[in-house]
Design an enzyme around this catalytic site. Structure first.
Site, PDB file in Angstrom:
ATOM      1  CB  ILE A   1     -13.663 -20.249  -1.978  1.00  0.00           C
ATOM      2  CG1 ILE A   1     -13.107 -18.827  -1.787  1.00  0.00           C
ATOM      3  CG2 ILE A   1     -12.991 -20.961  -3.129  1.00  0.00           C
ATOM      4  CD1 ILE A   1     -11.636 -18.775  -1.493  1.00  0.00           C
TER       5      ILE A   1
ATOM      6  CB  SER B   1       4.691   3.344   8.457  1.00  0.00           C
ATOM      7  OG  SER B   1       3.476   3.155   9.096  1.00  0.00           O
TER       8      SER B   1
ATOM      9  CG  HIS C   1       0.719   4.376   5.251  1.00  0.00           C
ATOM     10  ND1 HIS C   1       0.798   3.032   5.504  1.00  0.00           N
ATOM     11  CD2 HIS C   1       1.330   4.977   6.301  1.00  0.00           C
ATOM     12  CE1 HIS C   1       1.415   2.821   6.661  1.00  0.00           C
ATOM     13  NE2 HIS C   1       1.754   3.998   7.167  1.00  0.00           N
TER      14      HIS C   1
ATOM     15  CG  ASP D   1       0.062   0.534   3.302  1.00  0.00           C
ATOM     16  OD1 ASP D   1       0.457   1.462   2.578  1.00  0.00           O
ATOM     17  OD2 ASP D   1       0.008   0.631   4.546  1.00  0.00           O
TER      18      ASP D   1
END
Length: 505
Positions: free
Chosen positions: A303, A244, A134, A164
């Site tokens: 699962i 980030s 991003h 991401d």
């Protein structure tokens, strides 16, 4: 990005990306508001290396007591600031929404450029940088500022929005040497424990390189609604917009996480930050560096998390792990000694805590990877080795949703409050049932207040078995349910997931 539903008393999930718009230099944040929510092989956990095949060694910090300032000084040169330019429409993300009010008078100003700031980590000395998807999504230009002040262009080698993760490579102008780079070595994020000290390094709010201290608050955080594949490290080290893609490092100066998101009411840090663990980011980065995209691994099992009620019902002595509910006949799991009812307790060196974690690990290992799976069967431990294949395309529609009051077909059979109908082509199409489901009975309605409604069954679920016996239609489901004592174990398929529901008689 998706919205997370009902998370932590209305706290907002904020991707910690700072976007500075050219018009008015407004700060824009990507908010995920829970209140509004209704390919290529990956080698297993291989390190990112440079073109010469070398990898950075752990930083030499000595064997005595660790000074945080020494750790920070050793790591800071490897963390960079990333500035991107992208084209946006006026009034859209990164533009000025007030243009919408003035548009009739000023006309359409057309596309505009917007700048965003984030962080990244140098992981090899030939200019490879690891960051978040991003941070660089839709960027037409990427500029990287190194810790020594040099500013260089970069290009996106590859990006994976599902996790991401993105990989960049520095591209200095012709004749300009690319030297003097410091790279961080990967640490083993699986060794992290709650309470371990960590440092977060990045470029919050564009103010410049910043170091914050904290601890590992938790590991294995998932179901946050940030990405499709989640296994986050939670930390109280202050992470703010602009962090980030920055580094989360341990006290050995090793990269153990990529700072990605925060939980916040205001957009600033409240001590709840999330980082992608290095053991997840590393193989993804290797695939992106090598091939430019990611192909995830596939085992071919359905699962379900093991809980005490399910363990008692299945007679399983284990208390942790995931239970194999079904095995795809053409999948990799069918080629080794795995069976329905086996409890998977480990994958390679990882202890399995949940189905989501196991799914992430299998996907991240990638197609072609050889993995060791530890399993328990009737109290006996065993281990198998299996080669993963590429994840096949899913031809299923969205999972069913409860539909109170929806009329069911006249020929529907009531089984514990489930109104079941034969699995016809028309119902397959209507409810998006995968063609991989050969037989069963479709839930076409639910009786209010019934055991089925209380158990969380949904219209569109497909009943595949009852008490371990296969179901080929509503009549067989009714017969097996009637033979149950107190509780029936009903196996259902919902989209691509398979689970067992305990249904009272």
């Amino acid at each position: 990005m998706k919205k997370g539903g009902g998370l932590l008393l209305g706290l907002n999930l904020v991707l910690s990306l700072l976007a500075l718009a050219t018009a008015g230099a407004a700060i824009a944040l990507y908010w995920l508001d829970p209140r509004g929510a209704p390919e290529t092989e990956i080698s297993p956990a291989t390190p990112v290396t440079g073109d010469d095949g070398t990898r950075p060694p752990p930083l030499a910090l000595g064997d005595g007591p660790v000074e945080l300032a020494d750790v920070a000084a050793a790591c800071l040169p490897a963390v960079v600031n990333i500035s991107t330019t992208r084209t946006v429409q006026a009034g859209g993300p990164g533009g000025n929404p007030f243009f919408d009010l003035l548009r009739p008078f000023l006309g359409d100003p057309g596309p505009q450029e917007a700048q965003s700031l984030g962080s990244g980590v140098i992981v090899s000395t030939d200019g490879v940088i690891l960051t978040n998807h991003h941070v660089v999504a839709d960027a037409s230009e990427i500029r990287v500022t190194l810790a020594d002040g040099r500013e260089l262009p970069a290009r996106a080698v590859g990006s994976d929005p599902e996790s991401d993760v993105a990989v960049l490579r520095l591209t200095p102008p012709d004749g300009q040497p690319l030297d003097g780079l410091t790279a961080l070595a990967y640490g083993n994020s699986s060794d992290l424990r709650q309470g371990d000290a960590v440092l977060a390094i990045g470029n919050p709010f564009g103010v410049g390189q910043t170091v914050t201290q904290g601890i590992v608050s938790a590991t294995g955080r998932a179901a946050m609604g940030i990405t499709d594949y989640e296994d986050f490290i939670q930390t109280d080290a202050a992470i703010n917009p602009g962090n980030s893609g920055g580094a989360l490092v341990n006290l050995r100066g090793e990269l153990v996480g990529i700072n990605t998101a925060i939980l916040s009411r205001t957009g600033g840090s409240h001590g709840i930050g999330f980082a992608i663990p290095s053991n997840m980011a590393r193989p993804l980065a290797e695939a992106l560096l090598r091939d430019g995209h990611v192909t995830r691994g596939w085992l071919g099992v359905a699962i379900q998390d093991l809980n005490p009620q399910l363990a008692r019902s299945l007679g399983i002595p284990a208390t942790r792990g995931v239970v194999i509910m079904d095995i795809e006949p053409t999948g990799p799991a069918a080629t080794v000694d795995l069976r329905r009812g086996d409890v998977i307790s480990g994958l390679d060196s990882e202890t399995i805590r949940s189905s989501r974690q196991f799914r992430n690990l299998i996907a991240t290992r990638g197609a072609g990877a050889e993995v060791r799976i530890r399993r328990e069967r009737q109290g006996q431990a065993g281990e198998v080795q299996v080669s993963l294949r590429p994840r096949p395309a899913v031809q299923a529609g969205p999972p069913g949703v409860p539909t109170p009051g929806q009329p069911a077909p006249a020929n529907a059979t009531d089984v514990g409050g489930m109104l079941l109908a034969p699995l016809t082509d028309a119902l397959r199409s209507q409810h998006g049932v995968s063609p991989q489901i050969a037989s069963g009975a479709v839930v076409v309605g639910l009786r209010d207040g019934s055991p089925a409604a209380s158990a969380g069954l949904r219209v569109g679920d497909v009943v595949t078995d009852v008490n371990g016996q296969p179901v080929d239609g509503p009549d067989r489901a009714e017969q097996l349910y009637a033979q149950s004592f107190l509780v029936a174990m009903v196996g259902i398929r919902r989209g691509v997931d398979q689970r067992i529901v305990m249904l009272r008689r």
